[in-house]
Design a protein around this motif. Structure first.
Motif, short mmCIF file in Angstrom:
data_model
loop_
_atom_site.label_atom_id
_atom_site.label_comp_id
_atom_site.label_asym_id
_atom_site.label_seq_id
_atom_site.Cartn_x
_atom_site.Cartn_y
_atom_site.Cartn_z
N ARG A 26 0.83 -1.20 0.00
CA ARG A 26 0.00 0.00 0.00
C ARG A 26 0.87 1.25 0.00
O ARG A 26 1.97 1.26 0.55
N LEU A 27 0.35 2.29 -0.64
CA LEU A 27 1.09 3.54 -0.71
C LEU A 27 1.22 4.17 0.67
O LEU A 27 0.28 4.19 1.46
N THR A 28 2.39 4.68 0.96
CA THR A 28 2.64 5.47 2.16
C THR A 28 2.34 6.94 1.83
O THR A 28 2.08 7.29 0.67
N PRO A 29 2.38 7.84 2.81
CA PRO A 29 2.24 9.27 2.49
C PRO A 29 3.25 9.73 1.44
O PRO A 29 2.93 10.55 0.58
N ARG A 30 4.46 9.17 1.49
CA ARG A 30 5.45 9.50 0.46
C ARG A 30 4.99 9.00 -0.91
O ARG A 30 5.21 9.66 -1.93
N GLY A 31 4.34 7.84 -0.94
CA GLY A 31 3.84 7.32 -2.20
C GLY A 31 2.66 8.13 -2.73
O GLY A 31 2.59 8.44 -3.92
N TRP A 32 1.73 8.49 -1.83
CA TRP A 32 0.58 9.31 -2.25
C TRP A 32 1.05 10.64 -2.81
O TRP A 32 0.42 11.22 -3.70
N ALA A 33 2.17 11.13 -2.30
CA ALA A 33 2.68 12.43 -2.78
C ALA A 33 3.18 12.36 -4.22
O ALA A 33 3.43 13.39 -4.83
N SER A 50 -13.80 17.50 -2.70
CA SER A 50 -12.53 18.03 -3.21
C SER A 50 -11.54 16.90 -3.49
O SER A 50 -11.20 16.13 -2.59
N ASP A 51 -11.09 16.82 -4.73
CA ASP A 51 -10.02 15.88 -5.08
C ASP A 51 -8.73 16.64 -5.33
O ASP A 51 -7.99 16.35 -6.26
N ALA A 52 -8.48 17.64 -4.46
CA ALA A 52 -7.25 18.42 -4.59
C ALA A 52 -6.01 17.54 -4.47
O ALA A 52 -4.96 17.85 -5.04
N GLY A 53 -6.12 16.45 -3.72
CA GLY A 53 -5.00 15.52 -3.60
C GLY A 53 -4.87 14.55 -4.75
O GLY A 53 -3.93 13.75 -4.79
N LEU A 54 -5.83 14.59 -5.70
CA LEU A 54 -5.80 13.80 -6.93
C LEU A 54 -5.91 12.30 -6.71
O LEU A 54 -5.52 11.51 -7.57
N SER A 55 -6.47 11.88 -5.58
CA SER A 55 -6.57 10.44 -5.33
C SER A 55 -7.62 9.79 -6.24
O SER A 55 -7.40 8.69 -6.75
N LEU A 56 -8.76 10.45 -6.45
CA LEU A 56 -9.77 9.89 -7.35
C LEU A 56 -9.29 9.95 -8.79
O LEU A 56 -9.47 9.00 -9.56
N VAL A 57 -8.66 11.06 -9.17
CA VAL A 57 -8.10 11.19 -10.52
C VAL A 57 -7.14 10.05 -10.81
O VAL A 57 -7.23 9.40 -11.86
N ALA A 58 -6.22 9.80 -9.88
CA ALA A 58 -5.22 8.75 -10.10
C ALA A 58 -5.84 7.37 -10.05
O ALA A 58 -5.46 6.47 -10.81
N ALA A 59 -6.82 7.16 -9.15
CA ALA A 59 -7.43 5.83 -9.01
C ALA A 59 -8.14 5.40 -10.28
O ALA A 59 -8.12 4.22 -10.64
N LEU A 60 -8.78 6.36 -10.97
CA LEU A 60 -9.57 6.02 -12.16
C LEU A 60 -8.93 6.52 -13.45
O LEU A 60 -9.49 6.33 -14.52
N ARG A 61 -7.76 7.12 -13.33
CA ARG A 61 -7.06 7.69 -14.50
C ARG A 61 -7.97 8.66 -15.26
O ARG A 61 -8.09 8.61 -16.49
#
Length: 291
Positions: A82-89, A230-241
């Protein structure tokens, strides 16, 4: 053991970052981890790489603190990554690469907030139909973390580039970007037809990469009665490309709509959305047509 060449410029952040993620397999592993693939067999099946190479790349990413290795089964012992905070960044890096690829490799080099129906970018969005949205949470306009998939039979996730309470808050040249205009009309159309979506068993969520305070100001100004996330962290963008473009130094979602079942399966992916009101009508029809 993978052969690694150390880059000598110790003071260059680009050089040192590439020492961690410069191998192309590593970013693809990060991409698929963000998409919800955490187990060795899942990653190998998706990436099509050898077990030896995958094991080595996973080891390097764990050592670099990008992934964490967690047991999920005792007999025999098996682990997931699983991604760490460093990975999510790293997600903004992935999204920037995707945006560059959509614009300059798959597209013609123009900045646009939409795409042609026959484009490979549109095909990527349409291919989401039948897939499942990974487990994740996004902050709403008050900062409270919410699952974008509601506990109702269906969730309509309409993704939009950006909407502001004041005209002066829009980035310079916003009106000249194809597909960018119309976010206020879209949100207000969902507001005005919310009772029809509710009657059909659907919850409506709006999603943009704006900050929660910007979304809150807009929602209050327009009297919206459903959450903006808010997907300012881009987690949804990255999850679904999901497709993006950049304006005023910020990655923005292109306008698209997903209809998602309670079990997180994407039932419909609507993209592009050249006609705002027709797009809302298409989403409502999709909900009503689902058994």
């Amino acid at each position: 053991m993978a052969q690694r060449t150390r880059l000598g410029d110790a003071d260059c952040a680009i050089s040192q970052a590439l020492d961690v993620v410069g191998d192309w397999w590593t970013l693809l592993i990060v991409r698929d981890s963000a998409r919800g693939l955490h187990r060795f067999e899942e990653l190998q099946r998706e990436l099509g790489m050898s077990r030896k190479v995958l094991a080595e790349r996973l080891r390097l990413l764990v050592e670099a603190g990008v992934l964490t290795r967690e047991p999920y089964q005792e007999r025999p012992v098996r682990h997931e990554y699983r991604l760490t905070p460093r990975g999510w960044a790293l997600l903004p890096v992935l999204v920037a690469l995707q945006d560059w690829g959509d614009t300059w490799v798959l597209g013609g080099g123009e900045m646009t907030a939409t795409a042609d129906e026959a484009s490979r970018e549109a095909a990527r969005v349409h291919a989401l139909k039948g897939t499942r949205l990974p487990e994740l949470v996004l902050p709403d306009a008050s900062g409270e973390l919410r699952d974008p998939v509601a506990d109702s039979p269906y969730t309509v996730l309409y993704c939009f580039p950006g909407a502001y309470a004041r005209a002066e808050s829009y980035p310079p040249g916003w009106g000249g970007i194809p597909g960018a205009r119309g976010c206020t009309l879209e949100s207000c159309t969902y507001r005005d037809q919310l009772a029809e979506f509710t009657a059909a068993g659907a919850t409506v969520h709006g999603v943009s990469t704006q900050r929660p305070d910007e979304q809150r100001e807009f929602a209050e100004a327009e009297g919206l009665r459903f959450p903006l996330l808010s997907d300012a962290g881009l987690s949804l963008v990255a999850a679904l490309r999901l497709p993006t473009f950049r304006a005023a130094g910020v990655s923005r979602l292109k306008r698209l709509t997903l209809v998602v079942a309670r079990d997180r399966t994407v039932l419909e992916a609507i993209y592009p959305v050249p006609d705002i009101e027709a797009g809302v009508a298409t989403a409502l029809a999709a909900v009503r047509a689902t058994p």
